[in-house]
Design a protein around this motif. Structure first.
Motif, short mmCIF file in Angstrom:
data_model
loop_
_atom_site.label_atom_id
_atom_site.label_comp_id
_atom_site.label_asym_id
_atom_site.label_seq_id
_atom_site.Cartn_x
_atom_site.Cartn_y
_atom_site.Cartn_z
N GLU A 64 0.84 -1.20 0.00
CA GLU A 64 0.00 0.00 0.00
C GLU A 64 0.88 1.25 0.00
O GLU A 64 1.99 1.25 0.52
CB GLU A 64 -0.95 0.01 1.20
CG GLU A 64 -0.28 0.00 2.56
CD GLU A 64 -1.30 -0.01 3.68
OE1 GLU A 64 -1.27 0.94 4.51
OE2 GLU A 64 -2.14 -0.94 3.74
N SER A 67 0.66 6.55 -3.40
CA SER A 67 0.69 6.63 -4.86
C SER A 67 0.26 5.29 -5.45
O SER A 67 0.78 4.24 -5.07
CB SER A 67 2.10 6.98 -5.34
OG SER A 67 2.24 6.78 -6.72
N LYS A 68 -0.67 5.33 -6.38
CA LYS A 68 -1.14 4.10 -7.02
C LYS A 68 -0.02 3.42 -7.80
O LYS A 68 0.16 2.20 -7.72
CB LYS A 68 -2.31 4.43 -7.96
CG LYS A 68 -2.92 3.21 -8.64
CD LYS A 68 -4.10 3.60 -9.50
CE LYS A 68 -4.73 2.40 -10.16
NZ LYS A 68 -5.89 2.78 -11.01
N GLN A 72 1.67 -0.39 -7.11
CA GLN A 72 1.72 -1.41 -8.14
C GLN A 72 3.17 -1.85 -8.42
O GLN A 72 3.45 -3.04 -8.58
CB GLN A 72 1.07 -0.89 -9.43
CG GLN A 72 -0.44 -0.72 -9.32
CD GLN A 72 -1.06 -0.18 -10.60
OE1 GLN A 72 -0.36 0.40 -11.43
NE2 GLN A 72 -2.36 -0.35 -10.73
N ASN A 100 -6.59 -4.34 -7.06
CA ASN A 100 -6.18 -3.16 -6.31
C ASN A 100 -7.41 -2.36 -5.90
O ASN A 100 -8.45 -2.42 -6.55
CB ASN A 100 -5.19 -2.30 -7.12
CG ASN A 100 -5.76 -1.91 -8.47
OD1 ASN A 100 -6.67 -1.08 -8.56
ND2 ASN A 100 -5.23 -2.52 -9.53
N TYR A 101 -7.26 -1.64 -4.83
CA TYR A 101 -8.38 -0.81 -4.33
C TYR A 101 -7.79 0.35 -3.56
O TYR A 101 -6.58 0.46 -3.35
CB TYR A 101 -9.32 -1.65 -3.46
CG TYR A 101 -8.66 -2.32 -2.27
CD1 TYR A 101 -8.60 -1.69 -1.03
CD2 TYR A 101 -8.09 -3.60 -2.40
CE1 TYR A 101 -8.00 -2.31 0.06
CE2 TYR A 101 -7.49 -4.21 -1.32
CZ TYR A 101 -7.44 -3.57 -0.09
OH TYR A 101 -6.84 -4.18 0.98
N GLN A 102 -8.65 1.23 -3.12
CA GLN A 102 -8.21 2.39 -2.36
C GLN A 102 -9.15 2.63 -1.19
O GLN A 102 -10.29 2.18 -1.20
CB GLN A 102 -8.15 3.63 -3.25
CG GLN A 102 -9.51 4.04 -3.81
CD GLN A 102 -9.39 5.18 -4.80
OE1 GLN A 102 -8.55 5.14 -5.69
NE2 GLN A 102 -10.23 6.20 -4.65
N LYS A 127 -5.21 6.10 0.35
CA LYS A 127 -4.16 5.10 0.25
C LYS A 127 -4.57 4.06 -0.80
O LYS A 127 -5.72 3.65 -0.87
CB LYS A 127 -3.91 4.43 1.59
CG LYS A 127 -3.12 5.30 2.57
CD LYS A 127 -2.58 4.48 3.71
CE LYS A 127 -1.65 5.32 4.58
NZ LYS A 127 -1.06 4.54 5.69
N TYR A 128 -3.59 3.64 -1.57
CA TYR A 128 -3.81 2.65 -2.63
C TYR A 128 -3.21 1.32 -2.19
O TYR A 128 -2.09 1.27 -1.68
CB TYR A 128 -3.19 3.12 -3.93
CG TYR A 128 -3.81 4.39 -4.47
CD1 TYR A 128 -4.92 4.34 -5.31
CD2 TYR A 128 -3.30 5.64 -4.11
CE1 TYR A 128 -5.51 5.50 -5.78
CE2 TYR A 128 -3.88 6.81 -4.59
CZ TYR A 128 -4.98 6.73 -5.42
OH TYR A 128 -5.57 7.89 -5.88
#
Length: 255
Positions: A64, A67-68, A72, A100-102, A127-128
């Motif tokens: 997590e 930044s997305k 990743q 993925n989720y936030q 948060k990503y």
């Protein structure tokens, strides 16, 4: 016309026999009654134990970040690191899921109190989270302890569970079926003997299988909180139990 009395007597006697014979046969011997059939039912379970010769290890890699792209990227790096670390074992590594989720997380803001309000202002940050699920198939159960150690020592990697099994389960299924059928047949024969009945033929047979696996949950995430390093744990899985349940119905008749 001269009548032969002797011949007449013979014909008369023959006619009487023809008329009376059916009556004698029906009354003296009785007509044969049709057979009455009924069913004898039973259920039996056959169990075969086998030493496990393979294991499936389920691992989650979770990252997590604010930044997305960073989440990743770090997740891909950790998966690659874990896959490389596991390459020295007799394993197959498969990706079972990726998503993925936030979420919003509260962060209290520290600032002087103003006015009459007693509430502290709060700000939210996004948060990503990126998760990858891996299934590691271990072809040598002796390596499972070391595989768990390697997986748990990779950052952001968590072992969810270990599932033991046997590679050639079909051979054990046959043994379990044969044992279940033997028990079912024996039970029906005993029942027929007690009832004084004769078994005619099987009417129905149904076979169901149990789950041929033994589950061992590994809470590596909790262990990681107690120690910075996860050491190999001895694995002593119980024998795998392969079960087959047979439902059998036989047609029978009284002797």
């Amino acid at each position: 016309m001269k009548i032969d009395l002797k011949l007449l007597k013979i014909l008369s006697f023959a006619l009487v026999i023809l008329l009376v014979a059916p009556l004698i046969s029906a009354s003296a011997f009785g007509e044969e009654k049709p057979l009455e059939y009924f069913n004898i039912e039973t259920t039996a379970t056959g169990t075969v134990e086998a030493p496990p010769d393979m294991a499936e290890i389920y691992i989650t890699v979770k990252n997590e970040s604010l930044s997305k792209d960073t989440a990743q990227k770090e997740n891909a790096q950790r998966v690659q690191e874990l896959t490389k670390a596991l390459s020295r074992f007799k394993v197959e590594v498969k990706t079972t899921y990726f998503y993925n989720y936030q979420f919003k997380e509260e962060e209290p803001v520290v600032q002087p109190m103003t006015g009459g309000s007693s509430e502290k202002p709060v700000k939210y940050v996004i948060k990503y989270v990126v998760e990858s699920g891996l299934k590691v198939i271990a072809n040598d159960v002796k390596e499972v302890g070391d595989i768990l150690a390697v997986a748990s020592n990779v950052n952001n990697s968590y072992v969810n569970s270990v599932q033991y099994g046997v590679k050639n389960v079909s051979a054990y299924k046959r043994q379990a079926i044969n044992e279940a059928i033997r028990q079912a047949r024996e039970s029906i024969e005993i029942s027929a003997e007690g009832l004084g009945a004769k078994l005619v033929r099987p009417e129905q047979v149904r076979v169901d299988f149990g789950n041929p696996y033994y589950y061992s949950i590994v809470k590596s995430a909790e262990m990681a909180k107690l120690s910075d390093t996860y050491y190999p744990q001895p694995q002593n899985p119980e024998p795998i139990k392969i079960t087959a349940t047979v439902y059998m119905v036989y047609k029978a008749t009284l002797k």
